[in-house]
Enzyme design. Sequence first.
Site, PDB file in Angstrom:
ATOM      1  N   GLY A   1     -10.501 -12.851  -0.736  1.00 35.92           N
ATOM      2  CA  GLY A   1     -11.227 -11.900  -1.409  1.00 35.92           C
ATOM      3  C   GLY A   1     -11.658 -12.290  -2.693  1.00 35.92           C
ATOM      4  O   GLY A   1     -10.881 -13.246  -3.196  1.00 35.92           O
TER       5      GLY A   1
ATOM      6  N   GLY B   1      -9.236 -11.887  -7.113  1.00 34.13           N
ATOM      7  CA  GLY B   1      -9.415 -13.266  -6.378  1.00 34.13           C
ATOM      8  C   GLY B   1     -10.285 -13.798  -7.436  1.00 34.13           C
ATOM      9  O   GLY B   1     -10.177 -15.163  -7.365  1.00 34.13           O
TER      10      GLY B   1
ATOM     11  N   SER C   1      -8.856  -6.087  -0.613  1.00 32.04           N
ATOM     12  CA  SER C   1      -8.442  -4.859  -1.421  1.00 32.04           C
ATOM     13  C   SER C   1      -7.113  -4.374  -0.466  1.00 32.04           C
ATOM     14  O   SER C   1      -7.017  -4.980   1.048  1.00 32.04           O
ATOM     15  CB  SER C   1      -9.495  -3.857  -1.043  1.00 32.04           C
ATOM     16  OG  SER C   1      -9.870  -3.686   0.259  1.00 32.04           O
TER      17      SER C   1
ATOM     18  N   HIS D   1       0.618  -7.764  -4.653  1.00 41.20           N
ATOM     19  CA  HIS D   1       1.031  -6.067  -4.963  1.00 41.20           C
ATOM     20  C   HIS D   1       2.001  -6.145  -3.530  1.00 41.20           C
ATOM     21  O   HIS D   1       1.704  -6.714  -2.686  1.00 41.20           O
ATOM     22  CB  HIS D   1      -0.105  -5.338  -4.689  1.00 41.20           C
ATOM     23  CG  HIS D   1      -0.061  -4.031  -5.079  1.00 41.20           C
ATOM     24  ND1 HIS D   1       1.130  -3.296  -5.533  1.00 41.20           N
ATOM     25  CD2 HIS D   1      -0.774  -2.966  -4.955  1.00 41.20           C
ATOM     26  CE1 HIS D   1       0.756  -2.198  -5.774  1.00 41.20           C
ATOM     27  NE2 HIS D   1      -0.179  -1.843  -5.610  1.00 41.20           N
TER      28      HIS D   1
END
Length: 416
Positions: A103, A108, A165, A190
């Site tokens: 990403g 990124g 994402s 995350h």
Amino acid sequence: MNANTARQALRSVARASGASTERTLLARAPAAQRAMSTLLANRSSCSKHAAAAVPAASAAKQQLRGYRMLKFADTEEKVYERSDWPVERLQQYFKDDTFCVLGYGSQGYAQSLNMRDQGMNVIVGVRKDGASWKEAQEDGFVPGETLFPVEEAIERGTIIMNLLSDAAQASTWPTISKLIKPGKTLYFSHGFSVVFKEDTNIVPPKDVDVILCAPKGSGRTVRSLFKEGKGINSSVAVFQDVTGKALEKAVATGIAVGSGYIYETTFEKEVYSDLYGERGCLMGGIQGMFKAQYDVLRANGHSPSEAFNETCEEALMSLFPLVGEHGMDYMYKACSTTARRGALDWAPEFEKACKPVFERLYASVKDGSETRRALEFGNRPTYRQDYDKETDAIADQEMWRVGHTVRALRPDRQSR
Ligand SMILES: NC(=O)c1ccc[n+]([C@@H]2O[C@H](COP(=O)([O-])OP(=O)(O)OC[C@H]3O[C@@H](n4cnc5c(N)ncnc54)[C@H](OP(=O)(O)O)[C@@H]3O)[C@@H](O)[C@H]2O)c1
């Protein structure tokens, strides 16, 4: 300029604020890469965050602390700092690793460039010929050398940094998961994908370390703070420790991506606090509160200029920076006694009014409702356009249209 062109132009400006000459140099010449990383390391050592401004080379020879126990108000917590990971130590620690950054969105972009600038071996994996592919190329990643389609990048990497994402992490997992072989490390920024596994179906293979470093800010800030020789605050967590080294690796990677100081959390606490914070004071709450205050001023006959200045401009340009630098009490003391009296009286009113909303919000995060909504939205084929429609609607609100005019009147902007 239509909204799309404006967004593209903004993105280019944001990207261009990264030193493009640095990028080109670094991408093309390994020797220049080393020279630049030393330069950046020395620049970093001059920052406030690099404790005692110790030059990186001499710091490397010192006994490194590893971590520090610090009191945060009355609670003791462990913190890790950049000064304990001079760039030479990072290079040595990761000499056999290839960071595979999946990403090239906000994180990124920032994390890969910060690592590359410090001499780490970094490759990027994105959809061939998508927007990110082109952007990574513009930043000096070379197809077939340092830029690959997602699957090939994973095969080449040792530390697989899943910065797609959150919705794409779920939709690509059936393909990606088979490639995460023993010996590799799986990294996230995350806790979302792993914690809400009922919704994402992401269950990491049992035989790899699974770690997290979550920068507490936009990728743009992760990059700009690093370039200024500062660092973003980040949290780290370990979901799975197969090698016994997962925490150390998470901390070292956290420093490599541009963190200044790092605190420990769990995947679960990270995702709950993050989703809650951005829906609350960081984004949703601030827009809601600004808008409510502005609308009441307008309904009472105040001009747009007055309503905007008394709601947003003074907050953002004068008072919030004082809070950020010195704390709320300092800001109160820096304002008139009249302002102070009123703010002291009304703050508990707002707290009382907001608390039930925050409680409802936390419950909605914890029971997965927020995750399901984000996944449903992010998986739409039209997700970019759909999000743009809603953010364009914010841009169209009178308050933010007034903001354009007010910001253009700032003397530093008029001279441009
Ligand atoms: N942004 C932040 O401020 C922030 C802060 C802390 C942590 N995080 C976390 O960092 C991670 C990355 O977030 P982000 O904001 O940097 O990225 P993002 O904007 O959410 O995602 C962008 C990347 O995902 C790719 N992508 C989207 N759909 C895809 C699909 N179906 N297949 C393959 N690739 C796809 C895009 O590629 P294309 O260009 O090809 O579409 C692009 O490279 C997330 O876990 C996020 O929660 C973000």
